[in-house]
Enzyme design. Structure first.
Site, PDB file in Angstrom:
ATOM      1  N   ASP A 340       0.703  -1.221   0.096  1.00 36.60           N
ATOM      2  CA  ASP A 340       0.022  -0.183  -0.212  1.00 36.60           C
ATOM      3  C   ASP A 340       0.749   1.260   0.199  1.00 36.60           C
ATOM      4  O   ASP A 340       1.877   1.386   0.712  1.00 36.60           O
ATOM      5  CB  ASP A 340      -1.018  -0.225   1.167  1.00 36.60           C
ATOM      6  CG  ASP A 340      -1.926   1.054   1.459  1.00 36.60           C
ATOM      7  OD1 ASP A 340      -2.650   1.457   0.666  1.00 36.60           O
ATOM      8  OD2 ASP A 340      -1.478   1.947   2.223  1.00 36.60           O
ATOM      9  N   GLU A 377       1.703  -0.122  -5.050  1.00 29.68           N
ATOM     10  CA  GLU A 377       0.923   0.999  -5.302  1.00 29.68           C
ATOM     11  C   GLU A 377       1.836   2.201  -5.544  1.00 29.68           C
ATOM     12  O   GLU A 377       2.531   2.572  -4.464  1.00 29.68           O
ATOM     13  CB  GLU A 377      -0.236   1.103  -4.462  1.00 29.68           C
ATOM     14  CG  GLU A 377      -0.972   2.135  -4.766  1.00 29.68           C
ATOM     15  CD  GLU A 377      -2.234   2.382  -3.504  1.00 29.68           C
ATOM     16  OE1 GLU A 377      -3.340   2.827  -3.882  1.00 29.68           O
ATOM     17  OE2 GLU A 377      -1.589   2.134  -2.465  1.00 29.68           O
TER      18      GLU A 377
END
Length: 685
Positions: A340, A377
């Site tokens: 993330d 990401e």
């Protein structure tokens, strides 16, 4: 029972490690003046049964505090209290009244009685604090299971929320197991039938479920203990149950041929900003674990939008992150990780991006992680965007440009055809670097963050009022189109167009090069009622509605057939970019053969794929125009004829024909209806 005897212990391994006769406890706390280990009998206890003070001259080696406690076993509850300089202005946030979770804890208890407010306020919070649990990682029978280590080119990724997949009462899962690891095991046959070989779990490491303005953090992007499976996802009350129940799930998925990727959150923690709670890292060594504002160390650099930024390139933090990843691979048997806001891990201790971030290189070259998938990401909340330049040779990335360009094309926007073409070949121009595979691009149109695929075709605007932030949260840049009416409608023409648009999205996603990812429930038109930021909605807005499986059986059939076709085709497993040195040749067309229209006003594109080894031959026609277009057809191979596999303008079961429907002999064109996609296959007569 009397107090446990203790001895000095040792500085490795870090964490709570069972050994003959007891457990070795070790924690890193560089600037601490005093460390206390507290042992508890019950998770909700306000007082320890034993408090062990660690003497610096005996229980400290370098900056590691350690002690060996006899007759302690797996299941023992514990925590730390740490004293040190009370100088927030200098970056120190020690609070000896707060019970701290061990950063290396392999399980966490007392989540039911946990109170975030008490962890933020002055005073003792022991009764309402999460407590760490001693775990013996070797105490489990894997029955021969191990990570699958399949080539990434085999992956069709299905992102799902472990609890949301079965929490709905209509899931068919027993009430006690809804929303749990055990409940998900019951739904593995659904994933197998759909054709899924890789699941990507939204965060399952222990998070703070109260870390949200509304008091409900559903998604899980507020970690407390990176090594520990989230306790609320366990169907059993035993303090060790989350560890083994998660292992049972992984083992069951592997038996079904499905890999497990974890969404991991190393960029920030649930401790938030300077007004947030003291749960773990902050109370152990704040300036080591977080990037602090150089101008005012009382504040945190917030590159994540969550109040703080983990100091990922500090040697201690790097070591902990790598050890954590190794643990999930070696002892929990997971197959990969999605990181993330991974761009924040590119930042140095001063918060500035590094050319060669040590933590990213550590992950890439670590031998234990060599067989895992690593997906980034590749951006953060402070504007660092590294899609084309992230990491070293192994990292794949969520391709946000694929998402945006496909949405814009299907919506019918101008100036999209050229960008779409590059996305169809795994964004070759974007990722034009030596030794990179097409699998670097993880193609997606929807994910947990944003509209569902159904809502992309149902809403022009976000509708996040239920989040309690006056619809100010969530992105405004959705590139969505409601097909004429905002929200649900009984108009059959609009509903037909919405089905067609959703099938267009799936066709492009699964007939592109790169690794496709779809979000939970998109295959059955799951809706969030226009909410594009459902992070706090632990209710029917977010849950998988199992009635949709029958309600939208035609859509599920279409997606299922498309996934199976993708999985079985050699074209979509080519290890090099189409048209390079690999087996697949690509030829671009427009409505006329060999004449793709790259101008701003174009809304149509066709491409022909031929695999030299399998002799598979496809012709794909994409019409985002609001009128029908007649596409010229290329010649089929000698002894073959074109057959229609897909036409998204047709209703089920004609939208995907199995076997394909033979076109009339000598046919030179195929008329693609307005806003539709067509796929032809060349097969022997």
């Amino acid at each position: 029972m009397g107090a446990h005897e203790t001895s000095a212990g040792r500085a490795f391994p870090i964490g709570a490690t069972p050994a003959d006769g007891g457990v070795n406890f070790c924690v890193y706390a560089k600037h601490a003046a005093r460390v206390e280990l507290l042992l508890f009998d019950r998770a909700e206890d306000a007082r320890p049964v034993q408090m062990i003070s660690l003497a610096p001259e005996k229980n400290r080696t370098y900056d590691y505090w350690h002690v060996f406690v006899t007759d302690v076993r797996a299941g023992q509850l514990y925590g730390y209290r740490v004293s040190g300089p009370g100088k927030p202005a200098a970056g120190f946030r020690f609070d000896p009244q707060k019970l701290l979770v061990d950063p290396h804890a392999l399980a966490v208890a007392n989540t039911e009685k946990y109170d975030r407010a008490q962890a933020s306020a002055l005073g003792d919070n022991t009764a309402a604090a999460m407590k760490s649990v001693v775990v013996d990682p070797a105490d489990y029978d894997w029955q021969g299971d191990k990570p699958l280590e399949r080539p990434f080119v085999d992956a069709v990724i299905y992102e799902l929320h472990v609890a949301g997949f079965t929490r709905n009462p209509n899931s068919g899962v027993a009430p006690a197991k809804r929303g749990t690891y055990a409940g998900l095991v019951k739904k593995i046959p659904y994933l197998v039938d759909l054709g899924i070989k890789t699941v990507e779990f939204m965060p399952v490491a222990q998070f703070d479920a109260q870390a949200a303005p509304s008091g409900t953090n559903y998604w899980g992007y507020q970690p407390v203990a990176w090594f520990a499976p989230h306790r609320a996802y366990s169907s059993q009350a035993d303090v060790l149950a989350p560890v083994n129940e998660f292992r049972d799930l992984v083992k069951a998925l592997h038996r079904a041929g499905i890999e497990v990727i974890l969404d991991v959150v190393f960029n920030h923690t649930a401790e938030g900003n300077a007004r947030g709670p003291t749960l773990s890292l902050r109370g152990l060594d704040n300036p080591t674990y977080y990037i602090l504002d150089p101008a005012n160390p009382a504040n945190y650099v917030d590159d994540t939008g969550c109040g703080n930024t983990v100091n990922g390139n500090d040697p201690i933090v790097r070591q902990m992150i790598v050890n954590c990843l190794r643990y999930w691979v070696e002892h929990m048997h997971v197959d990969g990780f999605r990181f993330d806001l991974a761009a924040s891990l590119s930042r140095g201790e001063d918060g500035q991006p590094l050319a060669h971030p040590p933590i990213l290189m550590d992950i890439e070259v670590d031998p234990v992680l060599a067989g895992t998938k690593i997906i980034a990401e590749a951006w953060d909340a402070a504007g660092l965007y590294q899609l084309a330049s992230f990491g070293g040779d192994r990292w794949s990335v969520w391709n946000g440009q694929f998402r945006d360009h496909v949405r814009q094309f299907v919506k019918g926007e101008q100036r999209t055809v050229g960008a779409l073409a590059d996305n169809l070949v795994a964004s070759e121009n974007l990722f034009d670097e030596p030794d990179r595979l097409p699998s670097r691009s993880v193609n997606f149109i929807t994910a947990h963050d944003g509209f569902t695929l159904n809502d992309l075709a149902t809403y022009n605007d976000k509708h996040n009022e239920a989040n309690g932030e006056h619809n100010r949260d969530g992105t405004n840049d959705n590139f969505s189109w409601n097909c004429g009416v905002e929200g649900p409608t009984n108009d059959p023409a609009i509903e037909a167009l919405r089905r067609q648009q959703i099938k267009n999205f799936f066709t492009i996603l699964l007939l592109s090069e790169g690794r496709p990812m779809l979000a939970m429930g998109d295959e059955v038109r799951r809706t969030q009622r226009g909410n594009n930021n459902a992070y706090c909605q632990d209710n029917a807005i977010s849950w998988f509605d199992w009635d949709d499986v029958a309600r939208h059986a035609g859509m599920r059939r279409f997606v299922r057939r498309l996934i199976h076709f993708h999985q079985e085709s050699a074209i979509f497993r080519d290890r090099t970019f189409w048209g390079r040195s690999g087996a697949t040749k690509i030829t671009w067309h427009g409505v006329r053969l060999g004449q793709p229209e790259w101008d701003d006003d174009s809304h149509a594109l066709a491409y022909e794929l031929f695999h030299a080894e399998s002799h598979e031959h496809l012709h794909v026609m994409l019409n985002a125009y609001w009128e029908p277009l007649a596409f010229e057809l290329p010649a089929s191979a000698a002894g073959c004829i074109w057959r229609r596999l897909v036409d998204t303008a047709l209703e089920s079961p004609l939208d995907f024909c199995d076997p394909p429907v033979t076109l009339d002999a000598g046919r030179r064109t195929y008329t693609s209806r307005a806003r539709s996609s067509v796929v032809l296959v060349s097969e022997p007569v």
